[in-house]
Design an enzyme around this catalytic site. Structure first.
Site, PDB file in Angstrom:
ATOM      1  N   GLY A  59       1.032  -1.209   0.001  1.00 59.83           N
ATOM      2  CA  GLY A  59      -0.025   0.002   0.090  1.00 59.83           C
ATOM      3  C   GLY A  59       0.913   1.262   0.170  1.00 59.83           C
ATOM      4  N   MET A  60       0.422   2.192   0.911  1.00 65.18           N
ATOM      5  CA  MET A  60       1.164   3.501   0.752  1.00 65.18           C
ATOM      6  C   MET A  60       2.570   3.384   1.170  1.00 65.18           C
ATOM      7  SD  MET A  60      -1.004   5.378  -0.809  1.00 65.18           S
ATOM      8  CE  MET A  60      -0.265   6.810  -0.895  1.00 65.18           C
ATOM      9  N   GLY A  88       4.115   0.611   1.658  1.00 62.86           N
ATOM     10  CA  GLY A  88       4.784  -0.594   1.133  1.00 62.86           C
ATOM     11  C   GLY A  88       5.655  -0.120  -0.283  1.00 62.86           C
ATOM     12  N   ASP A 109       1.441  -8.553  -2.122  1.00 60.65           N
ATOM     13  CA  ASP A 109      -0.040  -8.044  -1.608  1.00 60.65           C
ATOM     14  C   ASP A 109      -1.080  -8.894  -2.007  1.00 60.65           C
ATOM     15  OD1 ASP A 109      -0.812  -4.781  -0.593  1.00 60.65           O
ATOM     16  OD2 ASP A 109      -2.417  -6.092  -1.145  1.00 60.65           O
ATOM     17  N   ASN A 132      -6.374  -7.505  11.955  1.00 61.26           N
ATOM     18  CA  ASN A 132      -4.778  -7.499  11.722  1.00 61.26           C
ATOM     19  C   ASN A 132      -4.331  -8.515  12.212  1.00 61.26           C
ATOM     20  OD1 ASN A 132      -5.268  -5.257  10.014  1.00 61.26           O
ATOM     21  ND2 ASN A 132      -4.214  -3.873  11.320  1.00 61.26           N
ATOM     22  N   ILE A 155       5.378  -2.921  10.813  1.00 57.93           N
ATOM     23  CA  ILE A 155       4.940  -1.760  10.873  1.00 57.93           C
ATOM     24  C   ILE A 155       3.346  -1.843  11.184  1.00 57.93           C
ATOM     25  CG2 ILE A 155       4.735   0.269   9.776  1.00 57.93           C
ATOM     26  CD1 ILE A 155       7.140  -0.149   7.960  1.00 57.93           C
ATOM     27  N   THR A 156       2.733  -2.833  10.906  1.00 57.31           N
ATOM     28  CA  THR A 156       1.172  -2.722  11.011  1.00 57.31           C
ATOM     29  C   THR A 156       0.766  -2.328  12.262  1.00 57.31           C
ATOM     30  OG1 THR A 156       1.041  -4.526   9.311  1.00 57.31           O
ATOM     31  CG2 THR A 156      -0.728  -4.379  10.873  1.00 57.31           C
ATOM     32  N   HIS A 162       3.613   2.443  20.906  1.00 53.27           N
ATOM     33  CA  HIS A 162       3.297   3.449  19.876  1.00 53.27           C
ATOM     34  C   HIS A 162       1.704   3.914  19.889  1.00 53.27           C
ATOM     35  CE1 HIS A 162       3.659   5.430  15.905  1.00 53.27           C
ATOM     36  NE2 HIS A 162       2.729   4.483  15.544  1.00 53.27           N
TER      37      HIS A 162
HETATM   38  O1  TXD Z   1       4.797   3.843  13.105  1.00 54.88           O
HETATM   39  C1  TXD Z   1       4.126   2.965  12.739  1.00 54.88           C
HETATM   40  N1  TXD Z   1       4.014   1.558  12.991  1.00 54.88           N
HETATM   41  C2  TXD Z   1       2.926   3.297  11.808  1.00 54.88           C
HETATM   42  C3  TXD Z   1       1.971   2.252  11.481  1.00 54.88           C
HETATM   43  C4  TXD Z   1       2.836   4.524  11.064  1.00 54.88           C
HETATM   44  C5  TXD Z   1       2.017   4.707  10.012  1.00 54.88           C
HETATM   45  C6  TXD Z   1       0.924   3.744   9.623  1.00 54.88           C
HETATM   46  N2  TXD Z   1       1.175   2.575  10.521  1.00 54.88           N
HETATM   47  C7  TXD Z   1       0.426   1.206  10.038  1.00 54.88           C
HETATM   48  O2  TXD Z   1       0.901   0.715   8.812  1.00 54.88           O
HETATM   49  C8  TXD Z   1      -1.166   1.600   9.700  1.00 54.88           C
HETATM   50  O3  TXD Z   1      -2.113   1.625  10.577  1.00 54.88           O
HETATM   51  C9  TXD Z   1      -1.282   0.156   8.836  1.00 54.88           C
HETATM   52  O4  TXD Z   1      -1.781  -0.842   9.692  1.00 54.88           O
HETATM   53  C10 TXD Z   1       0.063  -0.211   8.056  1.00 54.88           C
HETATM   54  C11 TXD Z   1       0.230   0.162   6.747  1.00 54.88           C
HETATM   55  O5  TXD Z   1      -0.098   1.460   6.341  1.00 54.88           O
HETATM   56  P1  TXD Z   1      -0.400   1.943   4.778  1.00 54.88           P
HETATM   57  O6  TXD Z   1      -0.652   3.352   4.932  1.00 54.88           O
HETATM   58  O7  TXD Z   1       0.577   1.399   3.884  1.00 54.88           O
HETATM   59  O8  TXD Z   1      -1.649   1.261   4.581  1.00 54.88           O
HETATM   60  P2  TXD Z   1      -2.468   0.593   3.303  1.00 54.88           P
HETATM   61  O9  TXD Z   1      -2.064   1.916   2.088  1.00 54.88           O
HETATM   62  O10 TXD Z   1      -3.995   0.448   3.453  1.00 54.88           O
HETATM   63  O11 TXD Z   1      -1.903  -0.626   2.899  1.00 54.88           O
HETATM   64  C12 TXD Z   1      -1.947  -1.883   3.427  1.00 54.88           C
HETATM   65  C13 TXD Z   1      -1.856  -3.120   2.306  1.00 54.88           C
HETATM   66  C14 TXD Z   1      -3.024  -3.078   1.239  1.00 54.88           C
HETATM   67  O12 TXD Z   1      -2.491  -2.833   0.162  1.00 54.88           O
HETATM   68  C15 TXD Z   1      -3.822  -4.314   1.554  1.00 54.88           C
HETATM   69  O13 TXD Z   1      -4.088  -4.769   0.389  1.00 54.88           O
HETATM   70  C16 TXD Z   1      -2.607  -5.076   2.055  1.00 54.88           C
HETATM   71  O14 TXD Z   1      -1.906  -4.269   2.979  1.00 54.88           O
HETATM   72  N3  TXD Z   1      -3.178  -6.246   2.902  1.00 54.88           N
HETATM   73  C17 TXD Z   1      -2.517  -7.608   2.708  1.00 54.88           C
HETATM   74  N4  TXD Z   1      -1.638  -7.798   2.341  1.00 54.88           N
HETATM   75  C18 TXD Z   1      -0.942  -8.976   2.504  1.00 54.88           C
HETATM   76  N5  TXD Z   1      -1.732  -9.998   3.224  1.00 54.88           N
HETATM   77  C19 TXD Z   1      -2.863  -9.639   3.572  1.00 54.88           C
HETATM   78  N6  TXD Z   1      -3.562 -10.408   4.252  1.00 54.88           N
HETATM   79  C20 TXD Z   1      -3.420  -8.270   3.432  1.00 54.88           C
HETATM   80  N7  TXD Z   1      -4.358  -7.835   3.913  1.00 54.88           N
HETATM   81  C21 TXD Z   1      -4.365  -6.514   3.540  1.00 54.88           C
END
Ligand code: TXD
Length: 319
Positions: free
Chosen positions: A12-13, A15, A34, A96, A119-120, A176
């Site tokens: 996602g963003m 990644g 993904d 999650n 990071i999730t 966090h």
């Molecule tokens: O400091 C920190 N740790 C953080 C954490 C700072 C900022 C954001 N933080 C967390 O990172 C945020 O709360 C999210 O849990 C993650 C990822 O943030 P992002 O902005 O990259 O989220 P996106 O753009 O929604 O991307 C998540 C991707 C998306 O493309 C989904 O299709 C994919 O995760 N996704 C999966 N991939 C693989 N396997 C599974 N099961 C899956 N489910 C969703």
């Protein structure tokens, strides 16, 4: 020497930004994973098409198959969902947590020797669960939060004092979330601690408290501005610094969520503390002395993390 392999689970963003930064720094070949078809493939191709412009030699690919991460040296996990209106924190945690179970199984099977950076969100509970689901050694599974929270604080302070960000050091520890703990004593400008800077008249206690508060709410500030998602440039840069410390055995001292084995009075939980990151993963936890007030705030932060871990264990009895 063969290139390192970096697996990004979640494209996602964050990644996508991770892939771009890892490419620019030539950290290794990059596999973007993904469940959303086309997204990792599209981003990998787009970044690969920028590589002749910027002159970096790495291979990028996108996939929906865990097999493609085989033998990865580093895995960075952003897979999951963020909270949407109408969802409780427990809903997010449950969803999650299931994602961490899938990711843990994939890593266990195909990249058991990797250094894993989670990071999730909710970060401290997710990295704890991911380590258990993957069964990887605890020193090889860490969470990214402290580098980001400290970087936000460093930025605010450099701005406040009108000094170079290069001369500001800061430690934000604990979980966090709103309970994170900025440590004034170890926050410095060219080695001069914040309490001394207050004495020198550079700032006031109240102003420092305001900056600490802005740091604690730093994630929310970005969400409020972006409206459609959360921060991604700074989180990605933070995780890349951790990956680089591992791959290049830099022995960097970084605040990371690491598994504590009695340090800071905490057993088998992930909480943000300063740790040395090198070729051995999380090599050594540094136990710093805190003021009584910080100690109390840190304990409260750890208690909030413990509560989330208990909720996880209630949902997934195999944890
Ligand atoms: O400091 C920190 N740790 C953080 C954490 C700072 C900022 C954001 N933080 C967390 O990172 C945020 O709360 C999210 O849990 C993650 C990822 O943030 P992002 O902005 O990259 O989220 P996106 O753009 O929604 O991307 C998540 C991707 C998306 O493309 C989904 O299709 C994919 O995760 N996704 C999966 N991939 C693989 N396997 C599974 N099961 C899956 N489910 C969703």
């Amino acid at each position: 020497m063969a290139r390192n392999k970096i697996a990004l689970i979640g494209s996602g963003m964050i990644g996508g930004t991770l892939a771009h930064l890892a490419g620019l720094k030539e950290l290794g070949d990059i596999v973007m994973f993904d469940i959303a078809e086309g997204i990792p493939e599209g981003k990998a191709l787009d970044i690969a098409e920028s590589s002749p412009v910027d002159g970096f030699d790495v291979k990028l690919s996108g996939t929906q198959s865990y097999e493609a991460i085989e033998g990865a040296d580093v895995c960075i996990i952003t897979a999951g969902v963020a909270r949407k209106p109408g969802m409780s924190r427990d809903d997010l945690l449950g969803i999650n947590l299931k994602v961490m179970e899938q990711v843990g199984a994939g890593i266990k099977k195909y990249a058991p020797n990797a250094f894993v950076i989670c990071i999730t969100n909710p970060l401290d509970a997710m990295v704890w669960a991911l380590q258990k689901f993957s069964g990887l050694p605890k020193n090889m599974v860490v969470g990214m939060a402290g580098v980001l929270d400290s970087s936000r604080l460093k930025h605010f302070l450099a701005d406040e004092f009108d000094v170079s960000i290069k001369d500001v050091t800061a430690f934000v520890l604990g979980g966090h979330g709103d309970t994170m703990v900025p440590i004034a004593k170890y926050t410095t400008v060219a080695g001069i601690p914040l309490p001394d800077l207050i004495k020198m008249g550079w700032t006031t206690k109240d102003r420092v408290e305001e900056i600490f508060d802005r740091t604690r709410k730093g994630g929310g500030e970005i969400v409020a501005l972006l409206k459609t998602g959360s921060a991604y440039y700074a989180p990605a840069a933070s995780a890349i610094s951790m990956a680089e410390a591992y791959l290049r055995d830099q022995k960097r001292v970084l605040p990371c969520a690491v598994n504590l084995k009695g340090e800071y009075g905490i057993q088998d939980m992930y909480v943000g503390v300063p740790v040395i990151i090198g070729a051995g993963g999380a090599e050594r936890v540094i136990e710093i002395e805190m003021s009584k007030a910080d100690e109390k705030a840190f304990a409260a932060s750890a208690a909030a993390v413990a509560e989330l871990c208990e909720t996880c264990a209630g949902i997934a009895p195999n944890l």
